[in-house]
Motif scaffolding. Structure first.
Motif, PDB file in Angstrom:
ATOM      1  N   LYS A  88      11.703  12.067   9.519  1.00  0.00           N
ATOM      2  CA  LYS A  88      12.586  12.932   8.730  1.00  0.00           C
ATOM      3  C   LYS A  88      13.771  13.433   9.571  1.00  0.00           C
ATOM      4  O   LYS A  88      14.038  14.629   9.673  1.00  0.00           O
ATOM      5  N   ILE A  89      14.449  12.474  10.191  1.00  0.00           N
ATOM      6  CA  ILE A  89      15.650  12.774  10.975  1.00  0.00           C
ATOM      7  C   ILE A  89      16.763  11.843  10.527  1.00  0.00           C
ATOM      8  O   ILE A  89      16.536  10.896   9.761  1.00  0.00           O
ATOM      9  N   GLU A  90      17.989  12.079  10.998  1.00  0.00           N
ATOM     10  CA  GLU A  90      19.118  11.224  10.655  1.00  0.00           C
ATOM     11  C   GLU A  90      19.004   9.888  11.386  1.00  0.00           C
ATOM     12  O   GLU A  90      18.438   9.805  12.493  1.00  0.00           O
ATOM     13  N   LYS A  91      19.565   8.848  10.778  1.00  0.00           N
ATOM     14  CA  LYS A  91      19.492   7.514  11.370  1.00  0.00           C
ATOM     15  C   LYS A  91      20.155   7.485  12.750  1.00  0.00           C
ATOM     16  O   LYS A  91      19.661   6.825  13.677  1.00  0.00           O
ATOM     17  N   GLU A  92      21.291   8.196  12.888  1.00  0.00           N
ATOM     18  CA  GLU A  92      21.995   8.226  14.169  1.00  0.00           C
ATOM     19  C   GLU A  92      21.104   8.829  15.256  1.00  0.00           C
ATOM     20  O   GLU A  92      21.090   8.359  16.401  1.00  0.00           O
ATOM     21  N   ASP A  93      20.336   9.867  14.907  1.00  0.00           N
ATOM     22  CA  ASP A  93      19.410  10.488  15.867  1.00  0.00           C
ATOM     23  C   ASP A  93      18.273   9.529  16.201  1.00  0.00           C
ATOM     24  O   ASP A  93      17.807   9.463  17.346  1.00  0.00           O
ATOM     25  N   ALA A  94      17.825   8.782  15.183  1.00  0.00           N
ATOM     26  CA  ALA A  94      16.733   7.825  15.399  1.00  0.00           C
ATOM     27  C   ALA A  94      17.157   6.717  16.360  1.00  0.00           C
ATOM     28  O   ALA A  94      16.361   6.241  17.177  1.00  0.00           O
ATOM     29  N   GLU A  95      18.421   6.294  16.243  1.00  0.00           N
ATOM     30  CA  GLU A  95      18.918   5.227  17.124  1.00  0.00           C
ATOM     31  C   GLU A  95      18.929   5.668  18.587  1.00  0.00           C
ATOM     32  O   GLU A  95      18.735   4.850  19.490  1.00  0.00           O
ATOM     33  N   ALA A  96      19.164   6.962  18.824  1.00  0.00           N
ATOM     34  CA  ALA A  96      19.248   7.471  20.197  1.00  0.00           C
ATOM     35  C   ALA A  96      17.890   7.897  20.750  1.00  0.00           C
ATOM     36  O   ALA A  96      17.748   8.120  21.960  1.00  0.00           O
ATOM     37  N   LEU A  97      16.874   7.981  19.890  1.00  0.00           N
ATOM     38  CA  LEU A  97      15.564   8.509  20.282  1.00  0.00           C
ATOM     39  C   LEU A  97      14.766   7.484  21.091  1.00  0.00           C
ATOM     40  O   LEU A  97      14.667   6.320  20.715  1.00  0.00           O
ATOM     41  N   ASP A  98      14.191   7.913  22.221  1.00  0.00           N
ATOM     42  CA  ASP A  98      13.368   7.017  23.038  1.00  0.00           C
ATOM     43  C   ASP A  98      12.354   7.859  23.806  1.00  0.00           C
ATOM     44  O   ASP A  98      12.530   8.169  24.988  1.00  0.00           O
ATOM     45  N   CYS A  99      11.271   8.259  23.142  1.00  0.00           N
ATOM     46  CA  CYS A  99      10.245   9.086  23.780  1.00  0.00           C
ATOM     47  C   CYS A  99       8.937   8.917  23.020  1.00  0.00           C
ATOM     48  O   CYS A  99       8.892   8.320  21.938  1.00  0.00           O
ATOM     49  N   ASN A 100       7.872   9.461  23.569  1.00  0.00           N
ATOM     50  CA  ASN A 100       6.556   9.345  22.947  1.00  0.00           C
ATOM     51  C   ASN A 100       6.323  10.420  21.902  1.00  0.00           C
ATOM     52  O   ASN A 100       6.872  11.532  21.981  1.00  0.00           O
ATOM     53  N   PHE A 101       5.473  10.063  20.927  1.00  0.00           N
ATOM     54  CA  PHE A 101       5.021  10.992  19.896  1.00  0.00           C
ATOM     55  C   PHE A 101       3.494  10.920  19.811  1.00  0.00           C
ATOM     56  O   PHE A 101       2.891   9.886  20.135  1.00  0.00           O
ATOM     57  N   GLU A 102       2.919  12.002  19.355  1.00  0.00           N
ATOM     58  CA  GLU A 102       1.482  12.032  19.095  1.00  0.00           C
ATOM     59  C   GLU A 102       1.259  11.967  17.592  1.00  0.00           C
ATOM     60  O   GLU A 102       1.759  12.813  16.840  1.00  0.00           O
ATOM     61  N   ALA A 103       0.520  10.950  17.156  1.00  0.00           N
ATOM     62  CA  ALA A 103       0.181  10.808  15.742  1.00  0.00           C
ATOM     63  C   ALA A 103      -1.269  11.208  15.533  1.00  0.00           C
ATOM     64  O   ALA A 103      -2.157  10.710  16.237  1.00  0.00           O
ATOM     65  N   THR A 104      -1.518  12.112  14.569  1.00  0.00           N
ATOM     66  CA  THR A 104      -2.880  12.504  14.215  1.00  0.00           C
ATOM     67  C   THR A 104      -3.197  11.920  12.842  1.00  0.00           C
ATOM     68  O   THR A 104      -2.503  12.204  11.857  1.00  0.00           O
ATOM     69  N   ILE A 105      -4.241  11.087  12.785  1.00  0.00           N
ATOM     70  CA  ILE A 105      -4.573  10.368  11.558  1.00  0.00           C
ATOM     71  C   ILE A 105      -5.134  11.340  10.514  1.00  0.00           C
ATOM     72  O   ILE A 105      -6.110  12.056  10.771  1.00  0.00           O
ATOM     73  N   ILE A 106      -4.528  11.369   9.329  1.00  0.00           N
ATOM     74  CA  ILE A 106      -4.990  12.232   8.234  1.00  0.00           C
ATOM     75  C   ILE A 106      -5.739  11.419   7.182  1.00  0.00           C
ATOM     76  O   ILE A 106      -6.818  11.804   6.739  1.00  0.00           O
ATOM     77  N   GLU A 107      -5.157  10.285   6.782  1.00  0.00           N
ATOM     78  CA  GLU A 107      -5.786   9.411   5.777  1.00  0.00           C
ATOM     79  C   GLU A 107      -5.583   7.957   6.170  1.00  0.00           C
ATOM     80  O   GLU A 107      -4.585   7.604   6.799  1.00  0.00           O
ATOM     81  N   ILE A 108      -6.532   7.123   5.767  1.00  0.00           N
ATOM     82  CA  ILE A 108      -6.403   5.673   5.972  1.00  0.00           C
ATOM     83  C   ILE A 108      -6.584   5.019   4.614  1.00  0.00           C
ATOM     84  O   ILE A 108      -7.630   5.182   3.963  1.00  0.00           O
ATOM     85  N   LYS A 109      -5.573   4.297   4.156  1.00  0.00           N
ATOM     86  CA  LYS A 109      -5.609   3.663   2.840  1.00  0.00           C
ATOM     87  C   LYS A 109      -5.573   2.144   2.996  1.00  0.00           C
ATOM     88  O   LYS A 109      -4.814   1.602   3.818  1.00  0.00           O
ATOM     89  N   ARG A 110      -6.380   1.476   2.185  1.00  0.00           N
ATOM     90  CA  ARG A 110      -6.402   0.006   2.206  1.00  0.00           C
ATOM     91  C   ARG A 110      -6.215  -0.504   0.779  1.00  0.00           C
ATOM     92  O   ARG A 110      -6.869  -0.017  -0.157  1.00  0.00           O
ATOM     93  N   LEU A 111      -5.289  -1.456   0.648  1.00  0.00           N
ATOM     94  CA  LEU A 111      -5.024  -2.023  -0.671  1.00  0.00           C
ATOM     95  C   LEU A 111      -6.114  -3.017  -1.041  1.00  0.00           C
ATOM     96  O   LEU A 111      -6.356  -3.993  -0.326  1.00  0.00           O
ATOM     97  N   LYS A 112      -6.768  -2.728  -2.141  1.00  0.00           N
ATOM     98  CA  LYS A 112      -7.786  -3.643  -2.658  1.00  0.00           C
ATOM     99  C   LYS A 112      -7.211  -4.393  -3.846  1.00  0.00           C
ATOM    100  O   LYS A 112      -6.792  -3.790  -4.829  1.00  0.00           O
ATOM    101  N   LYS A 113      -7.174  -5.699  -3.732  1.00  0.00           N
ATOM    102  CA  LYS A 113      -6.605  -6.519  -4.801  1.00  0.00           C
ATOM    103  C   LYS A 113      -7.392  -6.360  -6.095  1.00  0.00           C
ATOM    104  O   LYS A 113      -8.611  -6.194  -6.076  1.00  0.00           O
TER     105      LYS A 113
END
Length: 448
Positions: free
Chosen positions: A236-261
């Motif tokens: 949820k940032i601007e594309k220009e900021d995303a292009e300049a970004l180069d660092c680590n993030f911590e992701a905490t898993i909330i939900e895991i979804k799998r598509l069932k045909k």
């Protein structure tokens, strides 16, 4: 008033309109009298302002206005005579046109317009001319892939315990500092979705595979996803900021979804083709084949248009008043002046194809009726609905939509008149030249 045409060469001409005081003074006087009728000025009742006063205030402006209107009408009337066939619109030659002087000056005034002339050429075609008509090969594999895609689109997203490569996860992400700690006032998104398949970097993807709810993953979005637009959406940032970004993030898993045909059964058949009473997978595939054939017809026709355009513009190569048309495109604000040379080749092909269509239509006495225009609009609407797999729109509905479009959209009738003419010429071409039907794989079709 005199109107004279001076041909410079086969593709360029000048049109001179000479007007005298006898032509423009009556119009000026009439307009000034109208001004006087409605004029409201301090010290005078409405309509009682002296004519001389009105003349002093508005005279020069009215003279310029009436002369420009008179010249415009004269040029338009001359072009209607058919004595000259032009491309684009007349462009005033400022250097050769007289300036409009004050109201007291009664000299003749010459207006000079540059014209781009439609080239004269012959279109000689026969069965010796070969134009391929490409068609997509609807293979069993293609049908099976389509069935699989339909089953995926109509499937369900189920909760699972452990991340696999085809899953989608919802997680919170927090920016880390260089020591791997949560960065104070750093970027945080408490709820974002990540498709595991969108992670391009193999090492980053491996970090997510096998993880469970509430577990954490340290990753660098720039290395993992690489696409700045997707990173911007994730964080949820601007594309220009995303292009300049180069660092680590911590992701905490909330939900895991799998598509069932969805299962390939009558429930799916009824959902995709309601009312058709499809009972077997074979009947389902037949319905898909029929729908693809109908959809592909427009693709085939569009490809034939593209192929015929390329073949005929290269074969006939009609000459154009290029410098005039470049100037016309800029003056009418269709193209910026600093971009005209960059885009000219595309415009050149458009102009060439347009005049080739007109020439073939004229040589073969092709007539475009109002119904042809209406049907061409309806064809566009059918194609639009087909993109959403809607194929059963009543003709009456399409007709009402077409009437609305033609009446409300600016220049719509002229646009669809040209497309209707193009359609008729393409059908005529199929009779005149040797159209070679060529079936190709779907990937080859779109790369032709």
């Amino acid at each position: 008033m005199k109107v004279e045409l001076n041909k410079i060469d086969d593709l360029n001409a000048e049109l001179t309109v000479q007007i005298s005081a006898e032509d423009y003074n009556p119009r000026i006087e009439k307009t000034l009298k109208e001004y006087r009728k409605n004029a409201q000025m301090p010290g005078f009742r409405k309509g009682m302002v002296p004519y001389g006063h009105i003349k002093r205030i508005y005279g020069n402006g009215v003279k310029a206005q009436e002369i420009q209107g008179l010249v415009s009408e004269s040029v338009s009337e001359y072009l209607k005579t058919g004595e000259v066939d032009i491309l684009g619109d007349p462009l005033m030659n400022i250097d050769k046109t007289d300036k409009i002087k004050g109201l007291d000056n009664s000299d003749d005034i010459n207006f000079v317009f540059d014209l781009g002339l439609r080239p004269q050429f012959e279109v000689k075609l026969s069965k010796r001319n070969k134009i391929p008509y490409y068609k997509i090969d609807i293979t069993k594999e293609y049908i099976n892939d389509t069935v699989n895609n339909i089953a995926m689109r109509n499937g369900t997203l189920d909760d699972v315990d452990e991340i696999a490569e085809s899953d989608m996860i919802m997680c919170s992400v927090r920016q880390l500092d260089s020591e791997g700690k949560i960065l104070e006032d750093g970027i945080v998104n408490e709820s974002t979705y990540i498709r595991i398949e969108s992670i391009e970097d193999a090492k980053s993807k491996k970090k997510f595979i096998g993880k469970k709810k509430d577990e954490k993953v340290i990753f660098n979005p720039k290395k993992a996803v690489k696409n700045a637009t997707e990173i911007a959406a994730m964080l949820k940032i601007e594309k220009e900021d995303a292009e300049a970004l180069d660092c680590n993030f911590e992701a905490t898993i909330i939900e895991i979804k799998r598509l069932k045909k969805a299962e390939i059964n009558t429930e799916l058949f009824d959902k995709v083709y309601p009312g058709k009473e499809i009972k077997t997978e074979e009947q389902f595939k037949e319905a898909i084949f029929s729908e693809i054939e109908k959809s592909n017809h427009y693709s085939h026709e569009s490809k034939f248009l593209e192929t015929a355009t390329k073949y005929l513009t290269e074969k006939i190569d009609p000459k154009l008043p290029e410098e005039f048309l470049k100037r016309w495109l800029v003056d009418t604000e269709k193209v910026a002046e600093d971009k005209i040379d960059e885009v000219w080749d595309n415009y050149r092909k458009i102009f060439q194809w347009r005049i080739i269509v007109d020439k073939i239509a004229s040589d073969n006495d092709v007539k475009i009726e109002e119904n042809d225009v209406m049907e061409r609009v309806k064809e566009d609407q059918r194609m639009a609905f087909l993109r959403y797999n809607i194929t059963d729109i009543p003709d009456e509905t399409l007709t009402q939509m077409a009437i609305k479009r033609l009446s409300e959209e600016e220049n719509a009738y002229g646009h669809y008149f040209s497309l209707a003419a193009e359609n008729k010429v393409l059908e005529l071409l199929k009779e005149i030249v040797n159209v070679e039907e060529t079936v190709v794989p779907v990937d080859d079709f779109f790369n032709k």
